[in-house]
Scaffold this motif. Structure first.
Motif, PDB file in Angstrom:
ATOM      1  N   TYR A   1       0.838  -1.208   0.000  1.00  0.00           N
ATOM      2  CA  TYR A   1       0.000   0.000   0.000  1.00  0.00           C
ATOM      3  C   TYR A   1       0.874   1.260   0.000  1.00  0.00           C
ATOM      4  O   TYR A   1       0.700   2.147  -0.833  1.00  0.00           O
ATOM      5  N   ASP A   2       1.808   1.323   0.945  1.00  0.00           N
ATOM      6  CA  ASP A   2       2.659   2.517   1.073  1.00  0.00           C
ATOM      7  C   ASP A   2       3.493   2.770  -0.169  1.00  0.00           C
ATOM      8  O   ASP A   2       3.589   3.902  -0.644  1.00  0.00           O
ATOM      9  N   ARG A   3       4.075   1.723  -0.722  1.00  0.00           N
ATOM     10  CA  ARG A   3       4.938   1.914  -1.894  1.00  0.00           C
ATOM     11  C   ARG A   3       4.150   2.297  -3.144  1.00  0.00           C
ATOM     12  O   ARG A   3       4.616   3.084  -3.958  1.00  0.00           O
ATOM     13  N   ALA A   4       2.957   1.731  -3.310  1.00  0.00           N
ATOM     14  CA  ALA A   4       2.132   2.103  -4.469  1.00  0.00           C
ATOM     15  C   ALA A   4       1.701   3.558  -4.353  1.00  0.00           C
ATOM     16  O   ALA A   4       1.735   4.301  -5.332  1.00  0.00           O
ATOM     17  N   LYS A   5       1.321   3.966  -3.159  1.00  0.00           N
ATOM     18  CA  LYS A   5       0.910   5.352  -2.943  1.00  0.00           C
ATOM     19  C   LYS A   5       2.071   6.306  -3.220  1.00  0.00           C
ATOM     20  O   LYS A   5       1.899   7.327  -3.879  1.00  0.00           O
ATOM     21  N   ARG A   6       3.269   5.943  -2.747  1.00  0.00           N
ATOM     22  CA  ARG A   6       4.444   6.784  -3.010  1.00  0.00           C
ATOM     23  C   ARG A   6       4.769   6.856  -4.497  1.00  0.00           C
ATOM     24  O   ARG A   6       5.139   7.911  -4.998  1.00  0.00           O
ATOM     25  N   SER A   7       4.633   5.723  -5.217  1.00  0.00           N
ATOM     26  CA  SER A   7       4.965   5.730  -6.647  1.00  0.00           C
ATOM     27  C   SER A   7       3.952   6.539  -7.449  1.00  0.00           C
ATOM     28  O   SER A   7       4.261   7.034  -8.520  1.00  0.00           O
ATOM     29  N   CYS A   8       2.756   6.685  -6.908  1.00  0.00           N
ATOM     30  CA  CYS A   8       1.707   7.444  -7.577  1.00  0.00           C
ATOM     31  C   CYS A   8       1.817   8.936  -7.249  1.00  0.00           C
ATOM     32  O   CYS A   8       1.579   9.775  -8.094  1.00  0.00           O
ATOM     33  N   GLY A   9       2.122   9.247  -6.014  1.00  0.00           N
ATOM     34  CA  GLY A   9       2.218  10.644  -5.583  1.00  0.00           C
ATOM     35  C   GLY A   9       1.307  10.906  -4.398  1.00  0.00           C
ATOM     36  O   GLY A   9       0.372  10.153  -4.120  1.00  0.00           O
ATOM     37  N   GLU A  10       1.571  11.987  -3.701  1.00  0.00           N
ATOM     38  CA  GLU A  10       0.822  12.314  -2.485  1.00  0.00           C
ATOM     39  C   GLU A  10      -0.657  12.561  -2.727  1.00  0.00           C
ATOM     40  O   GLU A  10      -1.476  12.361  -1.840  1.00  0.00           O
ATOM     41  N   SER A  11      -1.018  12.996  -3.911  1.00  0.00           N
ATOM     42  CA  SER A  11      -2.430  13.298  -4.186  1.00  0.00           C
ATOM     43  C   SER A  11      -3.267  12.050  -4.451  1.00  0.00           C
ATOM     44  O   SER A  11      -4.488  12.122  -4.520  1.00  0.00           O
ATOM     45  N   CYS A  12      -2.617  10.910  -4.590  1.00  0.00           N
ATOM     46  CA  CYS A  12      -3.345   9.670  -4.873  1.00  0.00           C
ATOM     47  C   CYS A  12      -4.127   9.228  -3.641  1.00  0.00           C
ATOM     48  O   CYS A  12      -3.586   9.160  -2.543  1.00  0.00           O
ATOM     49  N   ASP A  13      -5.392   8.932  -3.851  1.00  0.00           N
ATOM     50  CA  ASP A  13      -6.236   8.598  -2.711  1.00  0.00           C
ATOM     51  C   ASP A  13      -6.915   7.236  -2.836  1.00  0.00           C
ATOM     52  O   ASP A  13      -7.587   6.807  -1.916  1.00  0.00           O
ATOM     53  N   VAL A  14      -6.753   6.555  -3.951  1.00  0.00           N
ATOM     54  CA  VAL A  14      -7.349   5.229  -4.112  1.00  0.00           C
ATOM     55  C   VAL A  14      -6.214   4.231  -4.317  1.00  0.00           C
ATOM     56  O   VAL A  14      -5.452   4.337  -5.276  1.00  0.00           O
ATOM     57  N   VAL A  15      -6.092   3.295  -3.394  1.00  0.00           N
ATOM     58  CA  VAL A  15      -5.070   2.256  -3.487  1.00  0.00           C
ATOM     59  C   VAL A  15      -5.758   0.916  -3.291  1.00  0.00           C
ATOM     60  O   VAL A  15      -6.479   0.723  -2.313  1.00  0.00           O
ATOM     61  N   GLU A  16      -5.567   0.014  -4.231  1.00  0.00           N
ATOM     62  CA  GLU A  16      -6.100  -1.347  -4.131  1.00  0.00           C
ATOM     63  C   GLU A  16      -4.937  -2.304  -3.907  1.00  0.00           C
ATOM     64  O   GLU A  16      -3.982  -2.314  -4.676  1.00  0.00           O
ATOM     65  N   VAL A  17      -5.023  -3.097  -2.862  1.00  0.00           N
ATOM     66  CA  VAL A  17      -3.992  -4.073  -2.521  1.00  0.00           C
ATOM     67  C   VAL A  17      -4.544  -5.466  -2.797  1.00  0.00           C
ATOM     68  O   VAL A  17      -5.699  -5.751  -2.478  1.00  0.00           O
ATOM     69  N   PHE A  18      -3.731  -6.318  -3.383  1.00  0.00           N
ATOM     70  CA  PHE A  18      -4.158  -7.690  -3.657  1.00  0.00           C
ATOM     71  C   PHE A  18      -2.993  -8.635  -3.484  1.00  0.00           C
ATOM     72  O   PHE A  18      -1.844  -8.245  -3.603  1.00  0.00           O
ATOM     73  N   ASP A  19      -3.302  -9.876  -3.152  1.00  0.00           N
ATOM     74  CA  ASP A  19      -2.242 -10.858  -2.947  1.00  0.00           C
ATOM     75  C   ASP A  19      -2.241 -11.862  -4.087  1.00  0.00           C
ATOM     76  O   ASP A  19      -3.252 -12.443  -4.417  1.00  0.00           O
ATOM     77  N   GLY A  20      -1.091 -12.011  -4.691  1.00  0.00           N
ATOM     78  CA  GLY A  20      -0.938 -12.958  -5.789  1.00  0.00           C
ATOM     79  C   GLY A  20      -1.729 -12.565  -7.019  1.00  0.00           C
ATOM     80  O   GLY A  20      -2.440 -11.578  -7.047  1.00  0.00           O
ATOM     81  N   GLY A  21      -1.585 -13.347  -8.063  1.00  0.00           N
ATOM     82  CA  GLY A  21      -2.331 -13.115  -9.295  1.00  0.00           C
ATOM     83  C   GLY A  21      -1.999 -11.797  -9.962  1.00  0.00           C
ATOM     84  O   GLY A  21      -0.926 -11.241  -9.797  1.00  0.00           O
ATOM     85  N   CYS A  22      -2.979 -11.301 -10.720  1.00  0.00           N
ATOM     86  CA  CYS A  22      -2.822 -10.058 -11.463  1.00  0.00           C
ATOM     87  C   CYS A  22      -3.919  -9.074 -11.085  1.00  0.00           C
ATOM     88  O   CYS A  22      -5.029  -9.482 -10.759  1.00  0.00           O
ATOM     89  N   GLY A  23      -3.590  -7.825 -11.150  1.00  0.00           N
ATOM     90  CA  GLY A  23      -4.560  -6.769 -10.904  1.00  0.00           C
ATOM     91  C   GLY A  23      -4.477  -5.741 -12.012  1.00  0.00           C
ATOM     92  O   GLY A  23      -3.420  -5.527 -12.604  1.00  0.00           O
ATOM     93  N   SER A  24      -5.605  -5.113 -12.304  1.00  0.00           N
ATOM     94  CA  SER A  24      -5.645  -4.124 -13.361  1.00  0.00           C
ATOM     95  C   SER A  24      -6.485  -2.936 -12.920  1.00  0.00           C
ATOM     96  O   SER A  24      -7.456  -3.086 -12.178  1.00  0.00           O
TER      97      SER A  24
END
Length: 125
Positions: A58-81
């Motif tokens: 969660y933290d790393r995806a939010k950082r890679s997106c930027g501080e203004s990003c407010d929607v983060v989806e976390v999933f285990d294994g598989g693929c996400g889109s």
């Protein structure tokens, strides 16, 4: 006297790359990897794969997106889109392969008759 440093430097480079790979591999174990995608205003998006814990993903995806990003989806294994509409609404899909996850996200968008584009599709190892 001229010394040839190319062999020692090559060896150091190989050892450094092995150490980096080993550290990344230690981040998670096969089948137990956490991934996340993030989206924010002005088409900002980011993602991370193969993290050892959900909070780290969660933290790393939010950082890679930027501080203004407010929607983060976390999933285990598989693929996400992640697909987004022109209005900026985000739709998240899951699947066992990239194309399945992307299709799932686009189908969720299509339910509301929105025109969407796939922004990110990522998979665990």
């Amino acid at each position: 006297m001229r010394q040839n440093f190319s062999k020692p430097l090559f060896f150091i480079g190989i050892m450094a790359s092995l150490f980096t790979t080993a550290n990344h591999a230690a981040a998670c174990q096969y089948g137990q990897c956490w991934n996340a995608v993030a989206v924010g205003p002005n088409w900002a998006a980011g993602y991370v794969t193969d993290r050892a814990t959900a909070p780290e993903a969660y933290d790393r995806a939010k950082r890679s997106c930027g501080e203004s990003c407010d929607v983060v989806e976390v999933f285990d294994g598989g693929c996400g889109s992640l697909a987004t509409s022109r209005e900026g609404t985000a739709y998240f899909g899951l699947g066992s392969a990239r194309r399945i996850a992307a299709k799932d996200a686009m189908n969720r968008c299509g339910i509301l008759n929105k025109s969407c584009v796939t922004r990110i599709t990522t998979c665990s190892r």
